[in-house]
Write an enzyme that holds these catalytic residues in place. Structure first.
Site, PDB file in Angstrom:
ATOM      1  N   ASN A 258       0.806  -1.223   0.000  1.00 26.27           N
ATOM      2  CA  ASN A 258       0.000   0.000   0.000  1.00 26.27           C
ATOM      3  C   ASN A 258       0.841   1.276   0.000  1.00 26.27           C
ATOM      4  OD1 ASN A 258      -2.289  -1.482  -0.287  1.00 26.27           O
ATOM      5  ND2 ASN A 258      -2.874  -1.425   1.876  1.00 26.27           N
TER       6      ASN A 258
ATOM      7  N   ARG B 126      -2.049 -10.477  -5.589  1.00 26.57           N
ATOM      8  CA  ARG B 126      -2.107  -9.016  -5.683  1.00 26.57           C
ATOM      9  C   ARG B 126      -1.233  -8.362  -4.621  1.00 26.57           C
ATOM     10  NH1 ARG B 126      -7.986  -6.635  -5.871  1.00 26.57           N
ATOM     11  NH2 ARG B 126      -6.638  -4.850  -5.755  1.00 26.57           N
TER      12      ARG B 126
ATOM     13  N   CYS C 210     -10.764  -4.989  -4.168  1.00 22.80           N
ATOM     14  CA  CYS C 210     -11.433  -6.076  -3.478  1.00 22.80           C
ATOM     15  C   CYS C 210     -12.846  -5.668  -3.073  1.00 22.80           C
ATOM     16  CB  CYS C 210     -10.649  -6.454  -2.226  1.00 22.80           C
ATOM     17  SG  CYS C 210      -9.127  -7.324  -2.583  1.00 22.80           S
TER      18      CYS C 210
END
Ligand code: EPU
Length: 419
Positions: free
Chosen positions: A23, A398, A117
């Site tokens: 992130n 991912r 997601c």
């Protein structure tokens, strides 16, 4: 499509090396577009979300080169397009960072409405409100979002909710704006601080990242020829800490930051695990006897929602009843249906789930519904009796680099096979 075949009943023992933070990477890569020059990023996680963002940067004209497995060089001098390909951007969440970066650099941007997601409603109203307060005109129609401004001017922005994405996006949009921007009620996650550290390294003037208020004094340009190393992944670290606890194992987790793990460490200690801090590595060990506890997910430094499903696995074999309250996402208990197939006793309703601990889980065919659910089910398969097959593992790819190799080195028998 690939799946994992996981042989369970494994006590995880050994060492694991944590990768760079997903992130942070998915924000810092778009941030390089703000720089009219070359940037070298190290400790970049080699995961599918990062590969997609690299492809998007290339499609905008930037030159993106992997010089080794974890180093990416971006030359943004050749940026020649501000409309990102809709089919790529609408597939994943972090494409929204192109909004802040391209608006900041070029005053114009269009991307597909961000996907990602399925965790329930994922609005971006706070991003839009912030861009508008800086002077941009924002339009959302037919699955795309565009923003443009002749000039961005610093402003004071109060966020109604604490949002990681909105905080980072408004930092990106305001570093080159004229004057000072003050962001109030911001997110404080380690990746927020990492994005600010990166931008300050290349010449931005951002103060207060990691506190509730961030002040950004606009600068006229950001400079190239810098090298920056991405912070270790807090969530990957936590996933292995929980895996050590749940498997009754003993894992030395290397290249991580102990201070980022405070909320999880407190829970692991309550649950009977042991933790040792060695500075840039953490050892977590457990006898396998897990005490129940209650958890409420909160923005950092609270307990991370991205570790909630993994913790749900440990609580499903605790010695008593535990409650998890998920306060960030509306729909993050889908993994509990899979754990129930494995013999777990869980009642999930709305944002609350009650876990009545059972002695052991039993291997089953399992379906990942999102990235962290996938990681949690992988851990469930490792500790269960018997063999589990885990489907939809593209979700795990991912955000976790070489996850099966890392678990294999800790003693798991796991294979990746074509379905
Ligand atoms: N929210 C709004 N309006 C907004 C933005 C957010 O109401 O404009 C709400 C959301 O609906 C949610 C809360 O605010 O209830 C927090 O959302 P946030 O914006 O912080 O989430 P995000 O930026 O979309 C990032 C991570 C997620 C992680 C959350 C929370 C990235 C790319 N994604 O999402 O990570 O769960 O912060 O920490 O950074 C993951 O890695 O598996 C993942 C889902």
């Amino acid at each position: 499509m690939e799946k994992f075949i996981i042989h369970g009943n494994t006590r995880l023992v050994g060492e694991v090396e944590i990768s760079g933070a997903k992130n942070a990477a998915v924000a810092i890569l778009p941030a390089t577009l703000l720089i009219d020059g070359i940037t070298t990023l190290e400790n970049v996680p080699n995961i599918s979300d990062v590969k997609i963002i690299c492809k998007i940067l290339s499609s905008l004209g930037a030159s993106v080169t992997w010089t080794n497995e974890h180093t990416v060089v971006v030359d943004s001098r050749s940026l020649n397009c501000t409309h990102a390909p809709l089919e790529m951007t609408s597939k994943f969440r972090a494409s929204y960072y192109l909004l802040g970066a391209l608006l900041g650099r070029c005053g114009d941007v269009e991307v597909g409405l961000p996907g990602g997601c399925n965790l329930g409603a994922r609005p971006i109203d706070q991003h839009i409100k912030g861009f508008e307060l800086l002077g941009a005109k924002v339009d959302c129609e037919q699955g795309r979002i565009s923003a443009n401004a002749k000039k961005l001017t610093g402003s004071t922005i109060y966020f109604d909710v604490v949002s990681v994405g909105a905080t980072i996006n408004l930092i990106l949009a305001s570093v080159l704006a004229e004057g000072t921007t003050v962001l109030n009620n911001v997110a404080k996650e380690p990746h927020i601080v990492d994005v600010a550290n990166f931008l300050n390294t290349v010449g931005a003037d951002i103060r207060g990242a990691g506190t509730d208020i961030i002040k950004i004094n606009g600068v006229s340009k950001l400079t190239g020829n810098h090298t920056y190393s991405i912070v270790p992944d807090q969530i990957e670290t936590g996933t292995f800490m929980i895996a050590a606890l749940a498997s009754g194992g003993d894992i030395l987790i290397k290249n991580c930051i102990y201070e980022h793990m405070d909320s999880l460490s407190a829970k692991i200690l309550e649950m009977g695990g042991k933790i040792e801090n060695f500075g840039d590595s953490i050892r977590v060990s457990s006898s396998g006897k897990i005490h129940p506890t209650n958890i409420k997910t909160l923005p950092y430094p609270g307990f991370p929602t991205d570790l909630q499903p993994q913790m749900g696995v440990a609580l499903s074999i605790a010695n008593g009843t535990s409650i998890i309250n998920e306060s960030i996402w509306d729909s993050r208990f889908q993994y509990t249906n899979e754990l129930i197939k494995m013999g777990a006793k869980i009642t999930a309703q709305g944002k609350t789930a009650v876990f009545e601990g059972v002695d052991h889980l039993i291997g089953a065919p399992l379906y990942a519904t999102d990235l962290r659910a996938g990681a949690a089910l992988l851990v469930a398969g490792i500790i269960a009796d018997g063999v589990s097959e885990l489907y939809n593992i593209h979700f795990i790819d991912r955000g976790y680099e070489h996850i099966e190799e890392k678990f294999r080195k800790l003693g798991t028998k796991i294979e990746r096979v074509n379905e």
